[in-house]
Design an enzyme around this catalytic site. Structure first.
Site, PDB file in Angstrom:
ATOM      1  N   ARG A 292       0.872  -1.185   0.000  1.00 26.17           N
ATOM      2  CA  ARG A 292       0.000   0.000   0.000  1.00 26.17           C
ATOM      3  C   ARG A 292       0.905   1.231   0.000  1.00 26.17           C
ATOM      4  NH1 ARG A 292      -5.423   1.509   3.367  1.00 26.17           N
ATOM      5  NH2 ARG A 292      -6.185   0.026   1.825  1.00 26.17           N
TER       6      ARG A 292
ATOM      7  N   HIS B 189      -7.266   0.761  -6.592  1.00 27.61           N
ATOM      8  CA  HIS B 189      -7.470  -0.109  -5.415  1.00 27.61           C
ATOM      9  C   HIS B 189      -8.188  -1.383  -5.901  1.00 27.61           C
ATOM     10  CE1 HIS B 189      -7.795  -1.396  -1.413  1.00 27.61           C
ATOM     11  NE2 HIS B 189      -8.707  -0.562  -0.931  1.00 27.61           N
TER      12      HIS B 189
ATOM     13  N   GLN C 162     -10.220  -4.016  -3.685  1.00 27.63           N
ATOM     14  CA  GLN C 162     -11.528  -3.533  -3.248  1.00 27.63           C
ATOM     15  C   GLN C 162     -12.572  -3.712  -4.351  1.00 27.63           C
ATOM     16  OE1 GLN C 162     -12.288  -1.851  -0.039  1.00 27.63           O
ATOM     17  NE2 GLN C 162     -14.299  -2.443  -0.790  1.00 27.63           N
TER      18      GLN C 162
ATOM     19  N   ASP D  33     -17.192   7.182  -1.975  1.00 23.38           N
ATOM     20  CA  ASP D  33     -15.955   7.023  -1.203  1.00 23.38           C
ATOM     21  C   ASP D  33     -15.737   8.337  -0.455  1.00 23.38           C
ATOM     22  OD1 ASP D  33     -13.465   6.218  -0.264  1.00 23.38           O
ATOM     23  OD2 ASP D  33     -12.425   6.495  -2.169  1.00 23.38           O
TER      24      ASP D  33
ATOM     25  N   CYS E 146     -16.429   1.628   0.127  1.00 22.70           N
ATOM     26  CA  CYS E 146     -15.273   0.803   0.496  1.00 22.70           C
ATOM     27  C   CYS E 146     -14.954   0.899   1.983  1.00 22.70           C
ATOM     28  CB  CYS E 146     -14.057   1.202  -0.330  1.00 22.70           C
ATOM     29  SG  CYS E 146     -13.650   2.955  -0.226  1.00 22.70           S
TER      30      CYS E 146
ATOM     31  N   ARG F  42     -13.629  -8.906   1.646  1.00 24.28           N
ATOM     32  CA  ARG F  42     -12.211  -8.642   1.344  1.00 24.28           C
ATOM     33  C   ARG F  42     -11.376  -9.884   1.647  1.00 24.28           C
ATOM     34  NH1 ARG F  42     -10.438  -3.298   1.369  1.00 24.28           N
ATOM     35  NH2 ARG F  42      -8.514  -4.250   0.631  1.00 24.28           N
TER      36      ARG F  42
HETATM   37  N1  NVA Z   1      -9.959   6.872  -1.550  1.00 24.50           N
HETATM   38  C1  NVA Z   1      -9.652   6.379  -0.224  1.00 24.50           C
HETATM   39  C2  NVA Z   1      -9.894   4.918  -0.153  1.00 24.50           C
HETATM   40  C3  NVA Z   1      -9.672   4.313   1.225  1.00 24.50           C
HETATM   41  C4  NVA Z   1      -9.886   2.829   1.244  1.00 24.50           C
HETATM   42  C5  NVA Z   1      -8.209   6.723   0.108  1.00 24.50           C
HETATM   43  O1  NVA Z   1      -7.348   6.545  -0.751  1.00 24.50           O
HETATM   44  O2  NVA Z   1      -7.954   7.189   1.223  1.00 24.50           O
HETATM   45  N1   CP Z   2     -11.423  -0.134   2.189  1.00 28.46           N
HETATM   46  C1   CP Z   2     -10.163  -0.179   2.641  1.00 28.46           C
HETATM   47  O1   CP Z   2      -9.204  -0.417   1.897  1.00 28.46           O
HETATM   48  O2   CP Z   2     -10.064   0.062   3.968  1.00 28.46           O
HETATM   49  P1   CP Z   2      -8.725   0.252   4.819  1.00 28.46           P
HETATM   50  O3   CP Z   2      -8.126   1.585   4.393  1.00 28.46           O
HETATM   51  O4   CP Z   2      -9.167   0.226   6.236  1.00 28.46           O
HETATM   52  O5   CP Z   2      -7.770  -0.859   4.487  1.00 28.46           O
END
Ligand code: NVA
Ligand code: CP
Length: 313
Positions: free
Chosen positions: A101, A128, A131, A230, A270, A298
């Site tokens: 990540r 992502h 997801q 989101d 998500c 997930r």
């Molecule tokens: N768009 C959000 C998704 C979190 C799972 C982010 O990148 O923070």
């Molecule tokens: N939806 C998702 O990826 O959540 P987290 O940021 O908690 O991993």
């Protein structure tokens, strides 16, 4: 070497297999299951916070017989400037796969190119995919019925994505919807339409122009089977919070907006959610809100993704 960096890294045939395996693994949970990762260690390099992704991968790798090794970027030399390439080469000598990540999508591609083990995208600023596979599976579980063809059940369905239509989730849904045979309509404010990077990837994948964008949220949700949103302030965008919240306010998924979709439409997110911003409590409490099924799935879908990658390596 086979990686999972974007939605199209599995062919449609493989997507079908991933979904079928996820359904099987979900049904088997708690019983003795596939141990495809026996004697393996998978490193998880995270540069951003996470609840769902971290826990579902750690539990999933463990349930497949493997050992998950969580590495906060700042606890390893990568956080002090060791190159991505050297990190990939060193870790490849120790572990059997990487779950990553990070911010820049190109960092993930460089890790995958320099290392010699499979790499899984656990979220970048651009995409992502874990997801999106999970979300599609969650809808398909309902639409296909027991034993029905999960991928086929998505064909021709419409998803409406509201709010930050330039974020990683929007990009990933644009690519995923095209790959899964779905239609996608997005609605967000001026300055947040899907950008050049996703347009270029769509062209490269043969899906040029494969989405509809409008500033009118009611136009987007018309005839939608899924209403998706989101957070308005993704990780790394905190300094823009005030402006984003102001601009995106008209794109909140309220009861009225959700009611303008198909009568049996699902609400998806998500998570984490910010109640009162991108979605209201009324929608979060709605019987067709499936956010916690998405969260649970997930685990099952990512186990299927890992097992499929290992079988292909
Ligand atoms: N768009 C959000 C998704 C979190 C799972 C982010 O990148 O923070
Ligand atoms: N939806 C998702 O990826 O959540 P987290 O940021 O908690 O991993």
């Amino acid at each position: 070497m086979k990686h999972f960096l974007k939605e199209t890294d599995f062919t449609r045939q493989q997507v079908s297999e991933v979904f079928a395996l996820a359904r099987e693994l979900k049904a088997q949970r708690g019983r003795k299951t596939s141990q495809v990762l026996a004697q393996q260690t998978w490193a998880m390099i995270f540069s951003k916070s996470s609840t769902r992704t971290r826990v579902s991968f750690e539990v999933g790798i463990h349930e497949l017989g493997g050992n998950p090794l969580f590495l906060n970027k700042n606890d390893i030399q990568l956080g002090r400037g060791e190159t991505i390439e050297d990190t990939a080469k060193v870790l490849s000598r120790f572990v059997h796969g990487l779950v990553v990540r990070t911010y820049e999508h190109s960092e993930l591609e460089r890790l995958a190119a320099a290392g010699s083990v499979p790499v899984i995208n656990a979220l970048t600023d651009f995409l992502h995919p874990c997801q999106i596979y999970t979300d599609a599976f969650t809808a398909a579980e309902r639409w296909a019925g027991a034993g029905g063809d999960l991928l086929a059940s998505l064909q021709g369905r419409k998803i409406a994505f509201l709010g930050d239509t330039a974020c990683n989730m929007a990009n990933s849904w644009i690519l995923g919807a095209n790959h899964f045979g779905m239609k996608i309509s997005l609605s967000g404010p001026e300055g947040y339409a899907p950008g050049a990077e996703i347009d270029a990837l769509l062209s490269q994948e043969g899906f040029a122009g494969g989405y509809h964008f409008t500033h009118d949220p009611f136009e987007a949700v018309k005839d939608a089977d899924i209403v998706y949103t989101d957070v308005w302030v993704s990780m790394g965008k905190e300094e823009e919070s005030k402006e984003r919240i102001r601009l995106m306010a008209p794109y909140s998924v309220t009861g009225k907006v959700f009611a303008a979709a198909k009568p049996d439409a699902l609400f998806m997110h998500c998570l984490p959610a910010h109640e009162g911003e991108e979605v209201t409590q009324e929608v979060l409490d709605h019987p067709r809100c499936v956010i916690f099924d998405e969260a649970e799935n997930r685990l099952h879908v990512q186990k299927a993704i890992v097992a499929t990658l290992v079988a292909r390596s």
